[in-house]
Design an enzyme around this catalytic site. Structure first.
Site, PDB file in Angstrom:
ATOM      1  CE  LYS A 201      96.435 107.938 113.666  1.00 36.26           C
ATOM      2  NZ  LYS A 201      97.473 108.689 112.937  1.00 36.26           N
ATOM      3  CE  LYS A 254      93.323 110.362 112.904  1.00 31.60           C
ATOM      4  NZ  LYS A 254      94.481 110.475 112.414  1.00 31.60           N
TER       5      LYS A 254
HETATM    6  C1  PBG Z   1      99.254 110.206 109.960  1.00 31.08           C
HETATM    7  C2  PBG Z   1      97.643 110.514 110.151  1.00 31.08           C
HETATM    8  C3  PBG Z   1      96.651 109.686 109.425  1.00 31.08           C
HETATM    9  C4  PBG Z   1      95.581 110.429 109.807  1.00 31.08           C
HETATM   10  C5  PBG Z   1      95.776 111.688 110.416  1.00 31.08           C
HETATM   11  N1  PBG Z   1      97.426 111.739 110.478  1.00 31.08           N
HETATM   12  C6  PBG Z   1      96.582 108.314 108.900  1.00 31.08           C
HETATM   13  C7  PBG Z   1      96.854 107.232 109.643  1.00 31.08           C
HETATM   14  O1  PBG Z   1      97.572 106.975 110.739  1.00 31.08           O
HETATM   15  O2  PBG Z   1      96.974 106.016 108.907  1.00 31.08           O
HETATM   16  C8  PBG Z   1      94.218 109.921 109.458  1.00 31.08           C
HETATM   17  C9  PBG Z   1      93.263 111.390 109.132  1.00 31.08           C
HETATM   18  C10 PBG Z   1      91.767 110.809 108.560  1.00 31.08           C
HETATM   19  O3  PBG Z   1      91.592 109.594 108.285  1.00 31.08           O
HETATM   20  O4  PBG Z   1      91.114 111.800 108.249  1.00 31.08           O
HETATM   21  N2  PBG Z   1      99.808 109.024 110.590  1.00 31.08           N
END
Ligand code: PBG
Length: 329
Positions: A201, A254
């Site tokens: 991520k 992601k």
């Molecule tokens: C929680 C999380 C996030 C997303 C998914 N789980 C936000 C982040 O990390 O700031 C982002 C999903 C999206 O942008 O659609 N941590």
């Protein structure tokens, strides 16, 4: 100029396999089906609530009853699963409400498992929607501390498993959380509950609209000390390996489109069940261009999702799931 249709090129006419829909279908290498889609839902408190999210047209904050309706619509269209995010009524320093058995996510898991048979329920596991400061974990000063955060993530995962989640999906990017969650699930008799790890991520600007939707913008600083540097792909391979060894059932890259090379490398290197998250900002920019009439939304949605599949995703988490599934029906 020579005639392009004249010999000797006659022996090589790649257009033959593009000449009709029938032959195109026969030589098609990648398929996009509703089965490969997972639909994210934002679940809030209350009843009869369907609150639009300004930066994500077509996406809503939903109370549990409405989330069940949305999950039913997904199931009817052949979508395989939903991914639940929770919007608690109140927040604190420790994100205590993330493991509340009567919280919106836990309540929605029970209601969807009861009301929508056959649909997989994934739950996002992170503290950022539950902490008053919007960070993904427990703070010591300005620093998100790893191990105390993992303890809270384990408690949260157990509450989701108890409610009946099929897969918990830790998105926090703390070290050691997959192994710790796996051990705790096994010890408590949840051997059948799976883990979809947000392994690679990245620290991305494309999460902006999500943070509006989930009210999880950090009140100071950013997520650079735990989310990945967008410059790195070898690091992604290392962290995916760690998560697989720790017991993840599926791994994730992601965001999706700016990281298709990472997705391809992960799939080719490990041959493991691989998810891609087509995130909020990726959704919003297509929506915005479509609203202005600058892009043909139906075409670019299918082309984008097909591209993510072609790069190696078995499953795609996307806010476009219902829209795409309707187009594919
Ligand atoms: C929680 C999380 C996030 C997303 C998914 N789980 C936000 C982040 O990390 O700031 C982002 C999903 C999206 O942008 O659609 N941590």
């Amino acid at each position: 100029m020579s005639n392009p249709d004249a010999r000797p090129q006659l022996a090589r006419r790649p257009r033959r396999v593009r000449a009709s829909e029938a032959i195109r279908a026969l030589v098609r290498e990648t398929r996009l089906t509703p089965e490969s889609l997972i639909y994210p839902l934002f679940v809030c408190e209350g009843h009869d609530v369907r609150r639009p999210i300004a930066s994500m047209p077509g996406i809503y904050q939903l109370s549990v009853d409405e989330a069940v309706q949305e999950a039913m619509a997904a199931r009817r269209l052949g979508i395989s699963g939903v991914l639940l995010f929770g919007l608690p009524a109140d927040k604190d320093e420790m994100g205590s409400k993330s493991s509340d058995p009567s919280g919106p996510v836990q309540t929605a898991v029970r209601a969807i498992k009861r009301g929508v048979p056959g649909l997989l329920v994934f739950t996002d596991v992170c503290l950022c929607e539950y902490t008053s400061h919007g960070h993904c974990g427990v703070l010591d000063g300005d620093h998100v501390v790893n191990d105390p955060t993992v303890t809270r993530l384990v408690e949260t995962s157990l509450s989701h498993a108890e409610a009946g989640a099929d897969f918990v999906a830790p998105s926090d990017m703390m070290d050691g959380r997959v192994g710790a969650i796996r051990d705790a699930l096994d010890e408590r008799g949840f051997g059948a509950t799976g883990i979809l790890s947000y392994s690679a991520k990245y620290c991305s600007g494309f999460y902006g609209p999500f943070r509006d939707a989930a009210g999880s913008t950090p009140s100071f600083g950013d997520r650079r000390t735990h989310q990945m540097d967008p410059a790195n792909v070898l690091e992604a391979l290392r962290v995916v390996q760690i998560d697989i060894e720790a017991g993840a059932d599926a791994v994730m890259v992601k965001p999706a489109v700016p990281y298709l090379d990472v997705l391809q490398r992960v799939k080719e290197t490990f041959g493991y069940p691989t998810a891609a998250y087509h995130v909020s900002g990726e959704y919003s920019m297509l929506k915005a261009a479509a609203e202005r009439g600058w892009l043909d939304e139906d075409r670019v949605v299918l082309e984008t999702l097909l591209g993510i599949r072609r790069a190696g995703a078995d499953m795609i988490i996307t806010y476009y799931a219902l829209h795409a599934a309707r187009l594919l029906a």
